[in-house]
Design a protein around this motif. Structure first.
Motif, PDB file in Angstrom:
ATOM      1  N   SER A  37       0.814  -1.214   0.000  1.00  0.00           N
ATOM      2  CA  SER A  37       0.000   0.000   0.000  1.00  0.00           C
ATOM      3  C   SER A  37       0.849   1.267   0.000  1.00  0.00           C
ATOM      4  O   SER A  37       0.314   2.384   0.111  1.00  0.00           O
ATOM      5  CB  SER A  37      -0.918   0.011   1.231  1.00  0.00           C
ATOM      6  N   GLY A  38       2.154   1.113  -0.098  1.00  0.00           N
ATOM      7  CA  GLY A  38       3.040   2.268  -0.139  1.00  0.00           C
ATOM      8  C   GLY A  38       3.360   2.863   1.214  1.00  0.00           C
ATOM      9  O   GLY A  38       3.792   4.021   1.305  1.00  0.00           O
ATOM     10  N   VAL A  39       3.150   2.080   2.283  1.00  0.00           N
ATOM     11  CA  VAL A  39       3.427   2.553   3.635  1.00  0.00           C
ATOM     12  C   VAL A  39       4.640   1.820   4.178  1.00  0.00           C
ATOM     13  O   VAL A  39       4.744   0.593   4.064  1.00  0.00           O
ATOM     14  CB  VAL A  39       2.211   2.309   4.564  1.00  0.00           C
ATOM     15  N   ASP A  40       5.572   2.564   4.776  1.00  0.00           N
ATOM     16  CA  ASP A  40       6.735   1.945   5.401  1.00  0.00           C
ATOM     17  C   ASP A  40       6.267   1.206   6.662  1.00  0.00           C
ATOM     18  O   ASP A  40       5.824   1.846   7.628  1.00  0.00           O
ATOM     19  CB  ASP A  40       7.749   3.024   5.781  1.00  0.00           C
ATOM     20  N   PRO A  41       6.355  -0.129   6.678  1.00  0.00           N
ATOM     21  CA  PRO A  41       5.858  -0.875   7.840  1.00  0.00           C
ATOM     22  C   PRO A  41       6.620  -0.587   9.126  1.00  0.00           C
ATOM     23  O   PRO A  41       6.114  -0.852  10.221  1.00  0.00           O
ATOM     24  CB  PRO A  41       6.018  -2.336   7.413  1.00  0.00           C
ATOM     25  N   ASN A  42       7.811  -0.032   8.999  1.00  0.00           N
ATOM     26  CA  ASN A  42       8.601   0.291  10.184  1.00  0.00           C
ATOM     27  C   ASN A  42       8.130   1.580  10.860  1.00  0.00           C
ATOM     28  O   ASN A  42       8.620   1.929  11.942  1.00  0.00           O
ATOM     29  CB  ASN A  42      10.080   0.404   9.820  1.00  0.00           C
ATOM     30  N   LYS A  43       7.184   2.283  10.240  1.00  0.00           N
ATOM     31  CA  LYS A  43       6.639   3.492  10.835  1.00  0.00           C
ATOM     32  C   LYS A  43       5.349   3.216  11.606  1.00  0.00           C
ATOM     33  O   LYS A  43       4.635   4.141  11.981  1.00  0.00           O
ATOM     34  CB  LYS A  43       6.402   4.553   9.754  1.00  0.00           C
ATOM     35  N   VAL A  44       5.067   1.937  11.794  1.00  0.00           N
ATOM     36  CA  VAL A  44       3.905   1.508  12.564  1.00  0.00           C
ATOM     37  C   VAL A  44       4.397   0.718  13.764  1.00  0.00           C
ATOM     38  O   VAL A  44       5.369  -0.041  13.667  1.00  0.00           O
ATOM     39  CB  VAL A  44       2.970   0.635  11.698  1.00  0.00           C
ATOM     40  N   LYS A  45       3.752   0.865  14.901  1.00  0.00           N
ATOM     41  CA  LYS A  45       4.115   0.122  16.107  1.00  0.00           C
ATOM     42  C   LYS A  45       3.274  -1.148  16.194  1.00  0.00           C
ATOM     43  O   LYS A  45       2.062  -1.120  15.977  1.00  0.00           O
ATOM     44  CB  LYS A  45       3.876   0.971  17.357  1.00  0.00           C
ATOM     45  N   TYR A  46       3.912  -2.273  16.520  1.00  0.00           N
ATOM     46  CA  TYR A  46       3.217  -3.564  16.636  1.00  0.00           C
ATOM     47  C   TYR A  46       3.234  -4.003  18.094  1.00  0.00           C
ATOM     48  O   TYR A  46       4.292  -4.002  18.739  1.00  0.00           O
ATOM     49  CB  TYR A  46       3.878  -4.609  15.741  1.00  0.00           C
ATOM     50  N   VAL A  47       2.075  -4.345  18.607  1.00  0.00           N
ATOM     51  CA  VAL A  47       1.929  -4.724  20.006  1.00  0.00           C
ATOM     52  C   VAL A  47       1.356  -6.130  20.083  1.00  0.00           C
ATOM     53  O   VAL A  47       0.365  -6.441  19.406  1.00  0.00           O
ATOM     54  CB  VAL A  47       0.993  -3.746  20.745  1.00  0.00           C
ATOM     55  N   GLU A  48       1.970  -6.993  20.876  1.00  0.00           N
ATOM     56  CA  GLU A  48       1.469  -8.357  21.018  1.00  0.00           C
ATOM     57  C   GLU A  48       0.259  -8.367  21.950  1.00  0.00           C
ATOM     58  O   GLU A  48       0.382  -8.046  23.139  1.00  0.00           O
ATOM     59  CB  GLU A  48       2.561  -9.277  21.553  1.00  0.00           C
ATOM     60  N   VAL A  49      -0.894  -8.729  21.394  1.00  0.00           N
ATOM     61  CA  VAL A  49      -2.142  -8.787  22.157  1.00  0.00           C
ATOM     62  C   VAL A  49      -2.873 -10.066  21.759  1.00  0.00           C
ATOM     63  O   VAL A  49      -3.307 -10.197  20.617  1.00  0.00           O
ATOM     64  CB  VAL A  49      -3.056  -7.571  21.876  1.00  0.00           C
ATOM     65  N   PRO A  50      -3.025 -11.031  22.654  1.00  0.00           N
ATOM     66  CA  PRO A  50      -3.749 -12.262  22.316  1.00  0.00           C
ATOM     67  C   PRO A  50      -5.162 -11.950  21.827  1.00  0.00           C
ATOM     68  O   PRO A  50      -5.776 -10.963  22.246  1.00  0.00           O
ATOM     69  CB  PRO A  50      -3.773 -13.028  23.640  1.00  0.00           C
ATOM     70  N   PHE A  51      -5.688 -12.795  20.961  1.00  0.00           N
ATOM     71  CA  PHE A  51      -7.009 -12.569  20.380  1.00  0.00           C
ATOM     72  C   PHE A  51      -8.076 -12.227  21.420  1.00  0.00           C
ATOM     73  O   PHE A  51      -8.828 -11.261  21.240  1.00  0.00           O
ATOM     74  CB  PHE A  51      -7.460 -13.786  19.564  1.00  0.00           C
ATOM     75  N   PRO A  52      -8.188 -12.989  22.522  1.00  0.00           N
ATOM     76  CA  PRO A  52      -9.267 -12.707  23.474  1.00  0.00           C
ATOM     77  C   PRO A  52      -9.169 -11.329  24.131  1.00  0.00           C
ATOM     78  O   PRO A  52     -10.161 -10.821  24.656  1.00  0.00           O
ATOM     79  CB  PRO A  52      -9.111 -13.819  24.522  1.00  0.00           C
ATOM     80  N   GLU A  53      -7.983 -10.716  24.126  1.00  0.00           N
ATOM     81  CA  GLU A  53      -7.780  -9.437  24.794  1.00  0.00           C
ATOM     82  C   GLU A  53      -7.844  -8.247  23.847  1.00  0.00           C
ATOM     83  O   GLU A  53      -7.777  -7.086  24.287  1.00  0.00           O
ATOM     84  CB  GLU A  53      -6.425  -9.448  25.507  1.00  0.00           C
ATOM     85  N   GLN A  54      -7.983  -8.494  22.545  1.00  0.00           N
ATOM     86  CA  GLN A  54      -7.898  -7.402  21.581  1.00  0.00           C
ATOM     87  C   GLN A  54      -9.051  -6.404  21.711  1.00  0.00           C
ATOM     88  O   GLN A  54      -8.855  -5.192  21.582  1.00  0.00           O
ATOM     89  CB  GLN A  54      -7.821  -7.966  20.160  1.00  0.00           C
ATOM     90  N   GLY A  55     -10.266  -6.899  21.967  1.00  0.00           N
ATOM     91  CA  GLY A  55     -11.398  -6.000  22.118  1.00  0.00           C
ATOM     92  C   GLY A  55     -11.206  -5.024  23.261  1.00  0.00           C
ATOM     93  O   GLY A  55     -11.420  -3.809  23.108  1.00  0.00           O
ATOM     94  N   ASP A  56     -10.772  -5.523  24.401  1.00  0.00           N
ATOM     95  CA  ASP A  56     -10.541  -4.669  25.564  1.00  0.00           C
ATOM     96  C   ASP A  56      -9.403  -3.682  25.310  1.00  0.00           C
ATOM     97  O   ASP A  56      -9.465  -2.520  25.745  1.00  0.00           O
ATOM     98  CB  ASP A  56     -10.233  -5.514  26.800  1.00  0.00           C
ATOM     99  N   ALA A  57      -8.364  -4.149  24.608  1.00  0.00           N
ATOM    100  CA  ALA A  57      -7.227  -3.270  24.315  1.00  0.00           C
ATOM    101  C   ALA A  57      -7.638  -2.128  23.389  1.00  0.00           C
ATOM    102  O   ALA A  57      -7.207  -0.976  23.557  1.00  0.00           O
ATOM    103  CB  ALA A  57      -6.087  -4.077  23.693  1.00  0.00           C
ATOM    104  N   LEU A  58      -8.490  -2.431  22.410  1.00  0.00           N
ATOM    105  CA  LEU A  58      -9.005  -1.388  21.527  1.00  0.00           C
ATOM    106  C   LEU A  58      -9.879  -0.410  22.294  1.00  0.00           C
ATOM    107  O   LEU A  58      -9.742   0.815  22.178  1.00  0.00           O
ATOM    108  CB  LEU A  58      -9.806  -2.013  20.386  1.00  0.00           C
ATOM    109  N   LYS A  59     -10.782  -0.938  23.083  1.00  0.00           N
ATOM    110  CA  LYS A  59     -11.721  -0.099  23.838  1.00  0.00           C
ATOM    111  C   LYS A  59     -10.984   0.839  24.779  1.00  0.00           C
ATOM    112  O   LYS A  59     -11.380   2.008  24.959  1.00  0.00           O
ATOM    113  CB  LYS A  59     -12.685  -0.987  24.619  1.00  0.00           C
ATOM    114  N   ALA A  60      -9.918   0.348  25.392  1.00  0.00           N
ATOM    115  CA  ALA A  60      -9.152   1.161  26.333  1.00  0.00           C
ATOM    116  C   ALA A  60      -8.187   2.121  25.646  1.00  0.00           C
ATOM    117  O   ALA A  60      -7.559   2.952  26.307  1.00  0.00           O
ATOM    118  CB  ALA A  60      -8.373   0.250  27.280  1.00  0.00           C
ATOM    119  N   GLY A  61      -8.037   1.991  24.321  1.00  0.00           N
ATOM    120  CA  GLY A  61      -7.136   2.868  23.591  1.00  0.00           C
ATOM    121  C   GLY A  61      -5.683   2.471  23.671  1.00  0.00           C
ATOM    122  O   GLY A  61      -4.803   3.257  23.313  1.00  0.00           O
ATOM    123  N   ARG A  62      -5.408   1.247  24.137  1.00  0.00           N
ATOM    124  CA  ARG A  62      -4.018   0.800  24.207  1.00  0.00           C
ATOM    125  C   ARG A  62      -3.450   0.514  22.824  1.00  0.00           C
ATOM    126  O   ARG A  62      -2.230   0.532  22.637  1.00  0.00           O
ATOM    127  CB  ARG A  62      -3.909  -0.440  25.096  1.00  0.00           C
TER     128      ARG A  62
END
Length: 324
Positions: free
Chosen positions: A166-191
């Motif tokens: 898509s023309g985006v440098d992937p190194n300019k994005v932060k990747y956070v390890e979040v298990p599937f069951p916890e992803q909804g809560d992490a999104l909701k909390a803004g983490r």
């Protein structure tokens, strides 16, 4: 992470996890018959990709073939590799990046059977943005954080591939390890600002209006590309060829049962993924592919080498059971 570092991390994970996975058998046959069954301990991530496994367990297809298959859910791919290496598990569900990196690190694995291959369902898997985040295109992810189940594994690799396309440098994005069951809560909390998720968690995030789909990050992946599979150590596979054949045959019957008994199959999905039945009734069921060929593995080897996760030559045939 180079091979030596990965091997060290896996050994450390083995100590951290304790490697003593507690399998709780659920006998489906009388005790007198159970003693004669061949026990196979299977670790899996509780998602829809393993539905033939769940159905074969619930419908007694394994027991009919002389197998006592014990299932244990784990949160991520690292725990699966740990279980296999330690001998606490015989077979585990896996994705190619995790297995191939472990293989290059010196751990010898065999792919027992496939699970799901592309084309994957258009619903039930992909990247979701947090409601209110303002993310509507790949470029909007620059400087933002994306949650993935395991770093340097399947979804981490696939989202980076998509960003590059898509023309985006992937190194300019932060990747956070979040298990599937916890992803909804992490999104909701803004983490995290976005997450790469799969059903049942994908649909739950959307239904709860925590996140929304804004792009198809898998649209350019070639049909037939392996998504995940069943893995064992090479040593265990070589010593249990007959059991593996029965295991695959039972899952093939499970796959056929899914097609003919949708309601019952979804009940198994809800049971083993802990998904509320009302949501399980609407989960998109993928097409399950048990056979695996060298070309499917070669595609991943090439991609992982481009991403710097593999560094040497690797024969895709070396991980197939027929090669040993």
């Amino acid at each position: 992470m180079r091979g030596g570092h990965l091997l060290g991390a896996l050994r450390a994970a083995g100590l951290a996890v304790g490697v003593a996975l507690a399998f709780c058998a659920q006998p489906a046959v009388p005790p007198a018959s159970a003693a004669a069954l061949k026990t196979i301990k299977v670790v899996y991530i509780p998602i829809g990709d393993s539905l033939p496994l769940y159905v074969a367990k619930d419908r007694g297809f394994f027991e009919q073939r002389g197998l006592d298959v014990e299932l244990k859910a784990v949160p991520n791919a690292g725990a699966i590799i740990t279980g296999l290496v330690s001998g606490s598990a015989d077979i585990g569900t896996s994705v190619a990046p995790t297995a191939l990196q472990a293989e290059e690190a010196g751990l010898k694995f065999t792919i027992v059977a496939g699970a799901v291959a592309f084309p994957e369902p258009k619903l039930g898997v992909g990247i979701l943005a947090r409601t209110g985040s303002g993310i509507h295109a790949p470029q909007d992810l620059v400087g933002k954080s994306i949650g993935v189940a395991t770093l340097r594994s399947y979804h981490w690799v696939m989202v980076r591939r998509w960003l590059e396309e898509s023309g985006v440098d992937p190194n300019k994005v932060k990747y956070v390890e979040v298990p599937f069951p916890e992803q909804g809560d992490a999104l909701k909390a803004g983490r995290i600002d976005a997450a790469v998720s799969v059903d049942p968690f994908y649909r739950r995030i959307i239904d709860r209006k925590i996140g929304y789909s804004f792009a198809d990050m898998m649209k350019t992946v070639p049909d037939g590309t392996l998504i995940d599979f069943y893995l064992s150590t090479q040593k265990w596979a070589e010593a249990n060829r007959d059991a593996i054949a029965k295991f695959i045959d039972a899952m093939a019957e499970g796959r056929a049962y899914i097609r003919a008994h949708d309601k019952e199959a979804r009940a198994s999905l809800a049971k083993w993924t802990k998904l509320p039945p009302g949501i399980a009734d609407h989960v998109t069921i993928p097409e399950f592919k048990l056979p695996v060929n060298a070309g499917q593995i070669a595609w991943w080897i090439d991609l992982l080498q481009r991403e710097g996760l593999l560094h040497g030559k690797m024969d895709p045939n070396s991980m197939l059971l027929a090669a040993h």
